[in-house]
Design a protein around this motif. Sequence first.
Motif, short mmCIF file in Angstrom:
data_model
loop_
_atom_site.label_atom_id
_atom_site.label_comp_id
_atom_site.label_asym_id
_atom_site.label_seq_id
_atom_site.Cartn_x
_atom_site.Cartn_y
_atom_site.Cartn_z
N MET A 242 0.80 -1.22 0.01
CA MET A 242 0.06 0.18 0.14
C MET A 242 0.86 1.24 -0.08
O MET A 242 0.35 2.30 -0.34
CB MET A 242 -0.96 0.13 1.09
CG MET A 242 -1.97 -1.22 1.42
SD MET A 242 -2.79 -1.25 -0.12
CE MET A 242 -3.97 0.13 0.23
N ASP A 243 2.01 1.13 0.54
CA ASP A 243 3.14 2.41 0.67
C ASP A 243 3.96 2.17 -0.65
O ASP A 243 4.81 3.18 -0.51
CB ASP A 243 3.92 2.27 1.77
CG ASP A 243 3.14 2.38 3.07
OD1 ASP A 243 2.13 2.99 3.02
OD2 ASP A 243 3.63 1.55 4.06
N GLU A 244 3.44 1.61 -1.79
CA GLU A 244 4.20 1.55 -3.09
C GLU A 244 5.66 1.09 -2.89
O GLU A 244 6.71 1.53 -3.46
CB GLU A 244 4.05 2.87 -3.96
CG GLU A 244 2.58 2.92 -4.24
CD GLU A 244 2.79 4.33 -5.39
OE1 GLU A 244 3.49 4.59 -5.60
OE2 GLU A 244 1.49 4.56 -5.86
N SER A 245 5.95 -0.04 -1.89
CA SER A 245 7.30 -0.39 -1.66
C SER A 245 7.06 -1.90 -2.15
O SER A 245 6.11 -2.68 -1.93
CB SER A 245 7.63 -0.15 -0.29
OG SER A 245 7.59 0.76 0.15
N ILE A 246 8.10 -2.56 -2.64
CA ILE A 246 8.24 -3.90 -3.05
C ILE A 246 8.70 -4.74 -2.15
O ILE A 246 9.54 -4.55 -1.49
CB ILE A 246 9.09 -3.77 -4.29
CG1 ILE A 246 8.67 -3.20 -5.59
CG2 ILE A 246 9.20 -5.39 -4.73
CD1 ILE A 246 9.59 -3.41 -6.62
N LYS A 247 7.68 -5.86 -1.72
CA LYS A 247 7.94 -6.43 -0.63
C LYS A 247 7.71 -8.11 -1.27
O LYS A 247 7.43 -8.39 -2.40
CB LYS A 247 6.52 -6.58 0.25
CG LYS A 247 6.33 -5.30 0.89
CD LYS A 247 7.39 -4.85 1.93
CE LYS A 247 7.09 -3.54 2.51
NZ LYS A 247 8.07 -3.09 3.56
N GLU A 248 8.60 -9.10 -0.57
CA GLU A 248 8.42 -10.34 -0.95
C GLU A 248 7.65 -11.36 -0.25
O GLU A 248 7.10 -11.07 1.07
CB GLU A 248 10.12 -11.08 -0.47
CG GLU A 248 11.30 -10.37 -1.32
CD GLU A 248 12.52 -10.98 -0.58
OE1 GLU A 248 12.52 -11.87 -0.15
OE2 GLU A 248 13.59 -10.09 -1.19
N GLN A 249 7.16 -12.27 -0.93
CA GLN A 249 6.34 -13.26 -0.35
C GLN A 249 6.57 -15.03 -1.02
O GLN A 249 6.69 -14.69 -2.31
CB GLN A 249 4.92 -13.08 -0.55
CG GLN A 249 3.89 -14.07 0.00
CD GLN A 249 2.38 -13.62 -0.14
OE1 GLN A 249 1.96 -12.56 -1.07
NE2 GLN A 249 1.42 -14.37 0.34
N THR A 250 6.82 -15.53 -0.31
CA THR A 250 6.97 -17.01 -0.73
C THR A 250 5.78 -17.77 -0.95
O THR A 250 4.84 -17.75 0.12
CB THR A 250 7.99 -17.90 0.12
OG1 THR A 250 8.96 -17.00 0.17
CG2 THR A 250 8.25 -19.20 -0.33
N LYS A 251 5.43 -18.21 -2.04
CA LYS A 251 4.34 -19.21 -2.36
C LYS A 251 4.96 -20.36 -2.98
O LYS A 251 5.93 -20.45 -3.51
CB LYS A 251 3.35 -18.32 -3.41
CG LYS A 251 2.72 -17.02 -2.61
CD LYS A 251 1.35 -16.83 -3.74
CE LYS A 251 0.97 -15.71 -2.82
NZ LYS A 251 -0.40 -15.20 -3.68
N GLU A 252 3.92 -21.45 -3.04
CA GLU A 252 4.23 -22.82 -3.40
C GLU A 252 3.57 -22.99 -4.80
O GLU A 252 2.52 -22.65 -4.90
CB GLU A 252 3.84 -23.97 -2.20
CG GLU A 252 4.17 -25.27 -2.57
CD GLU A 252 4.05 -26.32 -1.59
OE1 GLU A 252 4.52 -26.79 -0.89
OE2 GLU A 252 2.63 -26.56 -1.52
N LEU A 253 4.42 -23.52 -5.70
CA LEU A 253 3.82 -23.84 -6.86
C LEU A 253 3.81 -25.75 -7.02
O LEU A 253 4.92 -26.29 -6.60
CB LEU A 253 4.62 -23.41 -8.09
CG LEU A 253 4.32 -21.88 -8.73
CD1 LEU A 253 5.21 -21.64 -9.70
CD2 LEU A 253 2.55 -21.99 -9.08
N LYS A 254 2.77 -26.42 -7.59
CA LYS A 254 2.75 -27.54 -7.64
C LYS A 254 2.77 -28.07 -9.10
O LYS A 254 1.75 -27.34 -10.05
CB LYS A 254 1.58 -27.92 -7.03
CG LYS A 254 1.58 -27.97 -5.46
CD LYS A 254 0.47 -28.59 -4.59
CE LYS A 254 0.51 -28.43 -3.06
NZ LYS A 254 -0.64 -29.08 -2.57
N PHE A 255 3.69 -29.04 -9.72
CA PHE A 255 3.75 -29.34 -10.79
C PHE A 255 3.56 -30.65 -11.10
O PHE A 255 4.23 -31.47 -10.27
CB PHE A 255 5.13 -28.99 -11.52
CG PHE A 255 5.59 -27.35 -11.55
CD1 PHE A 255 5.27 -26.77 -12.54
CD2 PHE A 255 6.04 -26.72 -10.59
CE1 PHE A 255 5.45 -25.34 -12.74
CE2 PHE A 255 6.49 -25.48 -10.71
CZ PHE A 255 6.05 -24.83 -11.66
N ASN A 256 2.41 -31.25 -11.93
CA ASN A 256 2.41 -32.50 -12.41
C ASN A 256 3.18 -32.54 -13.68
O ASN A 256 3.52 -31.61 -14.11
CB ASN A 256 0.86 -32.69 -12.65
CG ASN A 256 0.35 -32.91 -11.34
OD1 ASN A 256 0.67 -34.02 -10.29
ND2 ASN A 256 -0.89 -32.30 -11.21
#
Length: 364
Positions: A242-256
Amino acid sequence: MKKISFIISLVCISSIFGGCKKDTVQNPAPTGQVTEAPSQAVTKVPDNTEKQEELTGIMEYLPEVIDSAEFIYEGEGNEYASFHAYVDFADKEKGLYQVRTNNGGTEKVDVYQIKDGMVSIVATRQEIYYRDNLLKEEIAKENQEIVLMEPLVKGTEWKLPDGRKRYISAVDEKVKTLSGEVSAIEVTTEDSGSITKEYYAKGMGLVQRNYVSEGFDITSSLAEIKKEVPMTQDITLYYIDMDESIKEQTKELKFNTNDSTALKMQELLQQEGIEGARALISKNTKINALYLSEDNIVHVDFSKEFVYEMNAGAGYESLILKAVANTLGNYYGADEVLLTLEQKPYESGHDVFEEGQTLLVEKK
């Protein structure tokens, strides 16, 4: 920092189809013939082949289940002897399989070709932590490594491009694995100062590998085949808060097996981020192409909706481009991202890129 294990090259840990590769590949020869091929020594077939009871075809000694299956190997003698393998992509009509191996220290990918009564490694990439479909790349004819070949009789022998000798040393060897005792074909690879024995069982593929040299006795044994499970990867995404700063977030991807990396990444970029941060691309935006080129630049081609539905001022648009570049660049371990729209240089109401202009990646 990723671990670069020189022990992996020493142990030659590979995957479910087997093979003990030394950064070379080799050219297959027609089954059962004595042939001289490029970078390939003469193949020898025993004179008493007709007197032996030849086993069924080579396909019988590959895993029955390949798609979306995880092959778990437990090891002893070295911390990297345990590993698991997964088929990223498979083209069964062409007999091509891209197999990823992870031993906890590093990941490698081997492309196998099953053709003319042989299983061969036709390409290898070390230290690869992203998914690109390598089956579409041209197969180099030189330096391909034959892993197993017909006739499946004791004494069938061939030499690898680097001079190692490989041969079928037994066809009914009783092998005790963590998943039970099986009857297997024993394939021996002789190198200067070391011997590797690999065992292939019907419907299971590689069930055990034993590497012995001075000071080393390392065994990897099939413990379990998990069916219908996806391969997972943790992806670091960069969002704009919201403050127009770039933040990191880790998410999981699942591949068949055979899942498109581009489509999976598209779906991920369409998701909102932490604390309600807006998605980096709209729901209608498509990723037409996504890959890492030989010059280590990530190429991503978006549909026109990426710009048309962005709804951002110049400053916010710049942040979106930066966040996309950081997300894709870090996934591929690259320093630059070439972002295009419908195969043309990026252009919006605020920015016009030159042909070949790239975005720099801020490394994690």
